[in-house]
Design a protein around this motif. Sequence first.
Motif, PDB file in Angstrom:
ATOM      1  N   ALA A 158      29.191  18.694  43.011  1.00 61.36           N
ATOM      2  CA  ALA A 158      29.215  17.304  42.546  1.00 61.36           C
ATOM      3  C   ALA A 158      27.830  16.852  42.092  1.00 61.36           C
ATOM      4  CB  ALA A 158      29.724  16.386  43.656  1.00 61.36           C
ATOM      5  N   LYS A 159      26.809  17.254  42.811  1.00 58.16           N
ATOM      6  CA  LYS A 159      25.438  16.899  42.437  1.00 58.16           C
ATOM      7  C   LYS A 159      25.070  17.500  41.085  1.00 58.16           C
ATOM      8  CE  LYS A 159      23.353  16.368  47.044  1.00 58.16           C
ATOM      9  NZ  LYS A 159      22.334  16.926  47.982  1.00 58.16           N
ATOM     10  N   LEU A 160      25.459  18.747  40.874  1.00 60.58           N
ATOM     11  CA  LEU A 160      25.132  19.411  39.620  1.00 60.58           C
ATOM     12  C   LEU A 160      25.903  18.810  38.450  1.00 60.58           C
ATOM     13  CD1 LEU A 160      24.924  23.103  40.901  1.00 60.58           C
ATOM     14  CD2 LEU A 160      23.042  21.562  40.327  1.00 60.58           C
ATOM     15  N   VAL A 161      27.148  18.417  38.697  1.00 63.94           N
ATOM     16  CA  VAL A 161      27.928  17.721  37.665  1.00 63.94           C
ATOM     17  C   VAL A 161      27.227  16.415  37.293  1.00 63.94           C
ATOM     18  CG1 VAL A 161      30.071  16.458  37.211  1.00 63.94           C
ATOM     19  CG2 VAL A 161      30.169  18.715  38.269  1.00 63.94           C
ATOM     20  N   ALA A 162      26.760  15.685  38.315  1.00 65.14           N
ATOM     21  CA  ALA A 162      26.106  14.401  38.080  1.00 65.14           C
ATOM     22  C   ALA A 162      24.798  14.553  37.318  1.00 65.14           C
ATOM     23  CB  ALA A 162      25.853  13.691  39.412  1.00 65.14           C
ATOM     24  N   ARG A 163      24.189  15.732  37.419  1.00 66.22           N
ATOM     25  CA  ARG A 163      22.940  15.977  36.689  1.00 66.22           C
ATOM     26  C   ARG A 163      23.194  16.498  35.284  1.00 66.22           C
ATOM     27  NH1 ARG A 163      20.964  18.573  42.167  1.00 66.22           N
ATOM     28  NH2 ARG A 163      20.118  16.713  43.155  1.00 66.22           N
ATOM     29  N   GLY A 164      24.474  16.577  34.915  1.00 69.99           N
ATOM     30  CA  GLY A 164      24.809  16.903  33.536  1.00 69.99           C
ATOM     31  C   GLY A 164      25.074  18.355  33.239  1.00 69.99           C
ATOM     32  N   ILE A 170      26.745  25.547  35.987  1.00 69.65           N
ATOM     33  CA  ILE A 170      26.855  25.475  37.446  1.00 69.65           C
ATOM     34  C   ILE A 170      27.190  26.849  38.017  1.00 69.65           C
ATOM     35  CG2 ILE A 170      28.177  24.482  39.372  1.00 69.65           C
ATOM     36  CD1 ILE A 170      28.579  21.980  37.633  1.00 69.65           C
ATOM     37  N   ALA A 171      28.106  27.559  37.352  1.00 67.04           N
ATOM     38  CA  ALA A 171      28.497  28.898  37.803  1.00 67.04           C
ATOM     39  C   ALA A 171      27.290  29.829  37.827  1.00 67.04           C
ATOM     40  CB  ALA A 171      29.584  29.460  36.894  1.00 67.04           C
ATOM     41  N   ALA A 172      26.472  29.760  36.788  1.00 71.77           N
ATOM     42  CA  ALA A 172      25.292  30.618  36.715  1.00 71.77           C
ATOM     43  C   ALA A 172      24.291  30.263  37.815  1.00 71.77           C
ATOM     44  CB  ALA A 172      24.634  30.483  35.342  1.00 71.77           C
ATOM     45  N   LEU A 200      33.056  10.860  38.687  1.00 68.93           N
ATOM     46  CA  LEU A 200      32.337  11.637  39.705  1.00 68.93           C
ATOM     47  C   LEU A 200      30.831  11.408  39.575  1.00 68.93           C
ATOM     48  CD1 LEU A 200      32.360  13.664  42.016  1.00 68.93           C
ATOM     49  CD2 LEU A 200      32.454  15.516  40.315  1.00 68.93           C
ATOM     50  N   VAL A 201      30.343  11.364  38.344  1.00 66.12           N
ATOM     51  CA  VAL A 201      28.923  11.084  38.109  1.00 66.12           C
ATOM     52  C   VAL A 201      28.563   9.702  38.653  1.00 66.12           C
ATOM     53  CG1 VAL A 201      27.169  10.668  36.344  1.00 66.12           C
ATOM     54  CG2 VAL A 201      28.748  12.588  36.092  1.00 66.12           C
ATOM     55  N   ALA A 202      29.384   8.710  38.336  1.00 63.63           N
ATOM     56  CA  ALA A 202      29.121   7.350  38.800  1.00 63.63           C
ATOM     57  C   ALA A 202      29.114   7.288  40.325  1.00 63.63           C
ATOM     58  CB  ALA A 202      30.168   6.396  38.234  1.00 63.63           C
ATOM     59  N   LEU A 203      30.073   7.939  40.953  1.00 61.22           N
ATOM     60  CA  LEU A 203      30.156   7.939  42.411  1.00 61.22           C
ATOM     61  C   LEU A 203      28.934   8.612  43.031  1.00 61.22           C
ATOM     62  CD1 LEU A 203      31.690   7.417  45.051  1.00 61.22           C
ATOM     63  CD2 LEU A 203      32.843   9.626  44.718  1.00 61.22           C
ATOM     64  N   ALA A 204      28.476   9.702  42.430  1.00 63.47           N
ATOM     65  CA  ALA A 204      27.318  10.425  42.958  1.00 63.47           C
ATOM     66  C   ALA A 204      26.079   9.532  42.995  1.00 63.47           C
ATOM     67  CB  ALA A 204      27.048  11.673  42.111  1.00 63.47           C
ATOM     68  N   TYR A 205      25.879   8.728  41.952  1.00 63.43           N
ATOM     69  CA  TYR A 205      24.725   7.824  41.926  1.00 63.43           C
ATOM     70  C   TYR A 205      24.933   6.630  42.851  1.00 63.43           C
ATOM     71  CZ  TYR A 205      22.159  10.123  38.178  1.00 63.43           C
ATOM     72  OH  TYR A 205      21.429  11.023  37.444  1.00 63.43           O
ATOM     73  N   GLU A 206      26.122   6.035  42.778  1.00 65.93           N
ATOM     74  CA  GLU A 206      26.357   4.815  43.543  1.00 65.93           C
ATOM     75  C   GLU A 206      26.357   5.064  45.043  1.00 65.93           C
ATOM     76  OE1 GLU A 206      29.944   3.122  41.987  1.00 65.93           O
ATOM     77  OE2 GLU A 206      28.905   2.177  40.304  1.00 65.93           O
ATOM     78  N   SER A 207      26.775   6.249  45.456  1.00 70.16           N
ATOM     79  CA  SER A 207      26.827   6.561  46.883  1.00 70.16           C
ATOM     80  C   SER A 207      25.492   7.080  47.415  1.00 70.16           C
ATOM     81  CB  SER A 207      27.911   7.616  47.145  1.00 70.16           C
ATOM     82  OG  SER A 207      27.543   8.851  46.554  1.00 70.16           O
ATOM     83  N   GLY A 208      24.540   7.310  46.497  1.00 71.95           N
ATOM     84  CA  GLY A 208      23.257   7.843  46.930  1.00 71.95           C
ATOM     85  C   GLY A 208      23.256   9.340  47.109  1.00 71.95           C
ATOM     86  N   LEU A 209      24.307  10.010  46.613  1.00 68.56           N
ATOM     87  CA  LEU A 209      24.384  11.459  46.731  1.00 68.56           C
ATOM     88  C   LEU A 209      23.218  12.104  45.994  1.00 68.56           C
ATOM     89  CD1 LEU A 209      26.208  13.668  47.932  1.00 68.56           C
ATOM     90  CD2 LEU A 209      27.394  13.784  45.741  1.00 68.56           C
ATOM     91  N   ILE A 210      22.836  11.542  44.849  1.00 69.49           N
ATOM     92  CA  ILE A 210      21.624  11.963  44.156  1.00 69.49           C
ATOM     93  C   ILE A 210      20.813  10.723  43.818  1.00 69.49           C
ATOM     94  CG2 ILE A 210      22.656  14.053  43.202  1.00 69.49           C
ATOM     95  CD1 ILE A 210      22.797  12.681  40.522  1.00 69.49           C
ATOM     96  N   GLY A 213      15.483  10.545  39.209  1.00 73.27           N
ATOM     97  CA  GLY A 213      14.310  11.385  39.182  1.00 73.27           C
ATOM     98  C   GLY A 213      14.559  12.776  39.696  1.00 73.27           C
ATOM     99  N   GLU A 214      15.689  12.989  40.382  1.00 69.78           N
ATOM    100  CA  GLU A 214      16.004  14.332  40.853  1.00 69.78           C
ATOM    101  C   GLU A 214      16.365  15.227  39.676  1.00 69.78           C
ATOM    102  OE1 GLU A 214      18.764  14.850  44.048  1.00 69.78           O
ATOM    103  OE2 GLU A 214      18.224  12.946  44.966  1.00 69.78           O
ATOM    104  N   THR A 215      16.096  16.511  39.802  1.00 72.15           N
ATOM    105  CA  THR A 215      16.471  17.474  38.783  1.00 72.15           C
ATOM    106  C   THR A 215      17.369  18.512  39.413  1.00 72.15           C
ATOM    107  OG1 THR A 215      14.672  19.028  39.205  1.00 72.15           O
ATOM    108  CG2 THR A 215      14.197  17.177  37.751  1.00 72.15           C
ATOM    109  N   SER A 216      17.929  19.388  38.585  1.00 77.32           N
ATOM    110  CA  SER A 216      18.813  20.422  39.100  1.00 77.32           C
ATOM    111  C   SER A 216      18.081  21.417  39.981  1.00 77.32           C
ATOM    112  CB  SER A 216      19.474  21.181  37.933  1.00 77.32           C
ATOM    113  OG  SER A 216      18.488  21.733  37.094  1.00 77.32           O
ATOM    114  N   ALA A 217      16.746  21.362  39.958  1.00 76.92           N
ATOM    115  CA  ALA A 217      15.980  22.262  40.791  1.00 76.92           C
ATOM    116  C   ALA A 217      15.688  21.674  42.162  1.00 76.92           C
ATOM    117  CB  ALA A 217      14.649  22.610  40.096  1.00 76.92           C
ATOM    118  N   ASP A 218      15.952  20.352  42.329  1.00 86.08           N
ATOM    119  CA  ASP A 218      15.658  19.695  43.594  1.00 86.08           C
ATOM    120  C   ASP A 218      16.619  20.141  44.699  1.00 86.08           C
ATOM    121  OD1 ASP A 218      13.599  18.300  42.466  1.00 86.08           O
ATOM    122  OD2 ASP A 218      14.840  16.572  41.921  1.00 86.08           O
TER     123      ASP A 218
END
Length: 218
Positions: A158-164, A170-172, A200-210, A213-218
């Motif tokens: 879900a975090k990776l989806v939210a980061r675009g 994601i599989a890689a 899912l992206v909206a929920l990830a941000y609104e819930s504080g899941l990500i 400023g976070e990146t996919s490497a965080d």
Amino acid sequence: MRVVLVDDQKLVRQGFRLILAVEPDITVVGEAANGAEAVDVVRETAPDVVLMDVQMPVMDGIAATAKIREFSDVKIVILTTFDRDDYLFAALDAGASGFMLKNADAESLVAGLRQVADGHALLAPEVTRRVIARSSRLGKMATDSRIEQLTAREIEVAKLVARGLSNAEIAAKLVVSEATVKTHVSNCLMKCDLRDRVQLVALAYESGLIRVGETSAD
């Protein structure tokens, strides 16, 4: 890809039609000048994607999106200038599959439509910033109870989806098959009672899941 264009300005529809006409894999199967017409055209043509303006006479794009969602799973991309938060979040609630700037260039338009047709979220940076800003105004939110239903791996996805990231990306990153990622995404949507990746992206941000400023490497 079968596309329906919805905008009360004929010149705008003609411009989009000309842009899409040169794409061998895209066909414009219908047009509508208001939301009420859009509902009828979608019923008649069964498109894959609808490009939907917001402010229109008779029925606006948000009401039309909600109405279409009652009988179709077609992907609906909202055309907006992002100058009104109420439009943005109402469109999300109505079931929009993505948001695109009305002044987007031709390349972005085509790429965005293909992205949505492939089942990916289409959230321009402006939209993400608005979602984050709303979360900030509401203050720090406790973890959403829906998030708590997810497994550790589903949260990671879900975090990776939210980061675009796309399913392939994601599989890689997780060293799993793309089919496995699709299963995790489907589980996230089902458990959280969400329509699609955009929500899912909206929920990830609104819930504080990500956090911003976070990146996919965080």
